[in-house]
Write an enzyme that holds these catalytic residues in place. Sequence first.
Site, PDB file in Angstrom:
ATOM      1  N   GLY A  76       0.850  -1.181   0.000  1.00 52.54           N
ATOM      2  CA  GLY A  76       0.000   0.000   0.000  1.00 52.54           C
ATOM      3  C   GLY A  76       0.883   1.227   0.000  1.00 52.54           C
ATOM      4  O   GLY A  76       1.988   1.202   0.566  1.00 52.54           O
TER       5      GLY A  76
ATOM      6  N   TYR B 145      -6.484  -6.019  -2.519  1.00 56.85           N
ATOM      7  CA  TYR B 145      -6.509  -5.702  -3.951  1.00 56.85           C
ATOM      8  C   TYR B 145      -5.969  -6.883  -4.743  1.00 56.85           C
ATOM      9  O   TYR B 145      -5.069  -7.590  -4.316  1.00 56.85           O
ATOM     10  CB  TYR B 145      -5.771  -4.394  -4.256  1.00 56.85           C
ATOM     11  CG  TYR B 145      -4.277  -4.432  -4.431  1.00 56.85           C
ATOM     12  CD1 TYR B 145      -3.703  -4.600  -5.690  1.00 56.85           C
ATOM     13  CD2 TYR B 145      -3.422  -4.242  -3.346  1.00 56.85           C
ATOM     14  CE1 TYR B 145      -2.327  -4.592  -5.858  1.00 56.85           C
ATOM     15  CE2 TYR B 145      -2.049  -4.230  -3.504  1.00 56.85           C
ATOM     16  CZ  TYR B 145      -1.510  -4.401  -4.769  1.00 56.85           C
ATOM     17  OH  TYR B 145      -0.148  -4.399  -4.937  1.00 56.85           O
TER      18      TYR B 145
ATOM     19  N   ASP C 283     -10.995  -4.545  -3.265  1.00 58.29           N
ATOM     20  CA  ASP C 283     -12.009  -5.034  -2.340  1.00 58.29           C
ATOM     21  C   ASP C 283     -11.631  -4.485  -0.969  1.00 58.29           C
ATOM     22  O   ASP C 283     -11.125  -5.204  -0.115  1.00 58.29           O
ATOM     23  CB  ASP C 283     -12.044  -6.570  -2.340  1.00 58.29           C
ATOM     24  CG  ASP C 283     -13.077  -7.134  -1.374  1.00 58.29           C
ATOM     25  OD1 ASP C 283     -13.960  -6.364  -0.946  1.00 58.29           O
ATOM     26  OD2 ASP C 283     -12.981  -8.327  -1.040  1.00 58.29           O
TER      27      ASP C 283
ATOM     28  N   ASN D 282      -1.389  10.957  -6.209  1.00 57.22           N
ATOM     29  CA  ASN D 282      -1.912   9.595  -6.396  1.00 57.22           C
ATOM     30  C   ASN D 282      -3.428   9.533  -6.567  1.00 57.22           C
ATOM     31  O   ASN D 282      -4.118   8.878  -5.790  1.00 57.22           O
ATOM     32  CB  ASN D 282      -1.515   8.725  -5.196  1.00 57.22           C
ATOM     33  CG  ASN D 282      -0.327   7.835  -5.481  1.00 57.22           C
ATOM     34  OD1 ASN D 282       0.136   7.753  -6.611  1.00 57.22           O
ATOM     35  ND2 ASN D 282       0.182   7.180  -4.468  1.00 57.22           N
TER      36      ASN D 282
ATOM     37  N   THR E 259       7.035  12.914 -11.810  1.00 62.17           N
ATOM     38  CA  THR E 259       7.590  11.751 -12.498  1.00 62.17           C
ATOM     39  C   THR E 259       7.183  11.779 -13.964  1.00 62.17           C
ATOM     40  O   THR E 259       6.081  12.193 -14.316  1.00 62.17           O
ATOM     41  CB  THR E 259       7.114  10.441 -11.845  1.00 62.17           C
ATOM     42  OG1 THR E 259       5.690  10.413 -11.794  1.00 62.17           O
ATOM     43  CG2 THR E 259       7.672  10.323 -10.435  1.00 62.17           C
TER      44      THR E 259
ATOM     45  N   GLY F 273       4.062   0.018  -6.894  1.00 60.48           N
ATOM     46  CA  GLY F 273       5.009   0.536  -5.916  1.00 60.48           C
ATOM     47  C   GLY F 273       6.113   1.379  -6.519  1.00 60.48           C
ATOM     48  O   GLY F 273       6.947   1.917  -5.788  1.00 60.48           O
TER      49      GLY F 273
ATOM     50  N   ASP G 114       5.840   4.933  -5.264  1.00 63.10           N
ATOM     51  CA  ASP G 114       6.160   4.993  -3.836  1.00 63.10           C
ATOM     52  C   ASP G 114       7.663   4.916  -3.603  1.00 63.10           C
ATOM     53  O   ASP G 114       8.203   5.601  -2.725  1.00 63.10           O
ATOM     54  CB  ASP G 114       5.468   3.843  -3.100  1.00 63.10           C
ATOM     55  CG  ASP G 114       3.970   3.838  -3.314  1.00 63.10           C
ATOM     56  OD1 ASP G 114       3.370   4.930  -3.325  1.00 63.10           O
ATOM     57  OD2 ASP G 114       3.399   2.751  -3.504  1.00 63.10           O
TER      58      ASP G 114
ATOM     59  N   ASP H 146       5.121  -5.187  -3.746  1.00 60.73           N
ATOM     60  CA  ASP H 146       4.995  -3.740  -3.552  1.00 60.73           C
ATOM     61  C   ASP H 146       6.270  -3.096  -3.023  1.00 60.73           C
ATOM     62  O   ASP H 146       6.537  -1.928  -3.307  1.00 60.73           O
ATOM     63  CB  ASP H 146       3.872  -3.450  -2.553  1.00 60.73           C
ATOM     64  CG  ASP H 146       2.499  -3.364  -3.191  1.00 60.73           C
ATOM     65  OD1 ASP H 146       2.143  -4.287  -3.953  1.00 60.73           O
ATOM     66  OD2 ASP H 146       1.781  -2.381  -2.927  1.00 60.73           O
TER      67      ASP H 146
END
Length: 340
Positions: free
Chosen positions: A34, A89, A105, A167, A241, A278, A281, A317
């Site tokens: 996440g 997910y 979900d 995001n 980015t 990811g 992140d 991730d």
Amino acid sequence: MKRVVTFGEIMLRLAPEGYYRFLQADTYGATYGGGEANVAVSLANFGVDAAFVTKLPKHEIGQAGINSLRRFGVDTDDIVRGGDRVGIYFLEKGASQRPSKVIYDRAGSSIATAQSGDFDWDDIFEGTDWFHFTGITPALSDNCAQLCLEACKAAKAKGVTISCDLNYRNKLWSKEKAGKVMGELMQYVDVCIANEQDADDVFGIKASNTDVTSGKVDHEGYKDVAKQLADRFGFKKVAITLRGSISANDNDWAAMLYDGTGYYFSKTYRIHIVDRVGGGDSFGAGLIYSCLNDYSAQEAIEFAVAASCLKHSIEGDFNMVTVDEVKKLAGGDGSGRVQR
């Protein structure tokens, strides 16, 4: 040691093996990830004192999520236990011209139903240097939007630097609501991370002469986006980015950093993707690390992009690389030759 606190949702990730489609899959690999949790793990791997704050159920699936963070040294002491479920997910990895697909979900997850009284932000931010969240967290529920606002106010009162990755996720909320909620939060943010689509979707700021679907990225357009964001909200830094999508497997990857006086562009990497989830992140974590360590603007953007480039080669991730590995790539060694 510098301390970073991140706040958001960690989810159970269920993915078919390799490039199997959902309709082909007989089994699913289970891992966790996440946005803000991914940032915390990256920073912990860089040697930073990184803490992740969320709410998870008291049952074993919630504990497994916590354990996935602890194994990398993330501080989980401020994770609140309660609620009924862990968000899930499902990920189907794309290949060639077939894009990856994510099915959520996560409705009614523990963090989505968390209340203001669940978190003591003054205590959480004691001795903290940096606070990071993303636009995903306030999108989870009105409660989460309020929690983000309370966290930002508490962090700002303690002099903590605040970063946010916009995001935008259209499966979670509308552009109109995102613009309203994020606009209020942005007044507390020092460092904004975005891509050209996020800036357009959330705030209507569009990069000119750019079409990421064809791989066309125009530097002047991104300069304008960064300046508009900084002028509107008073950000000290804006990082954007620059992803040129050649296919699901191959992208051009770079970024730009604007610090209010100059624009700094990284080198561009042609990456062959193992796992894209990811990637943003890991960029955010690289930028936070470089800023905490007083890198120059050019060094900071090179480090962040190199960290993210490496993440695209790693399943799951989490970005499981070291500072030395990132510096080696940022310094020009991208050969991928075997190290003996």
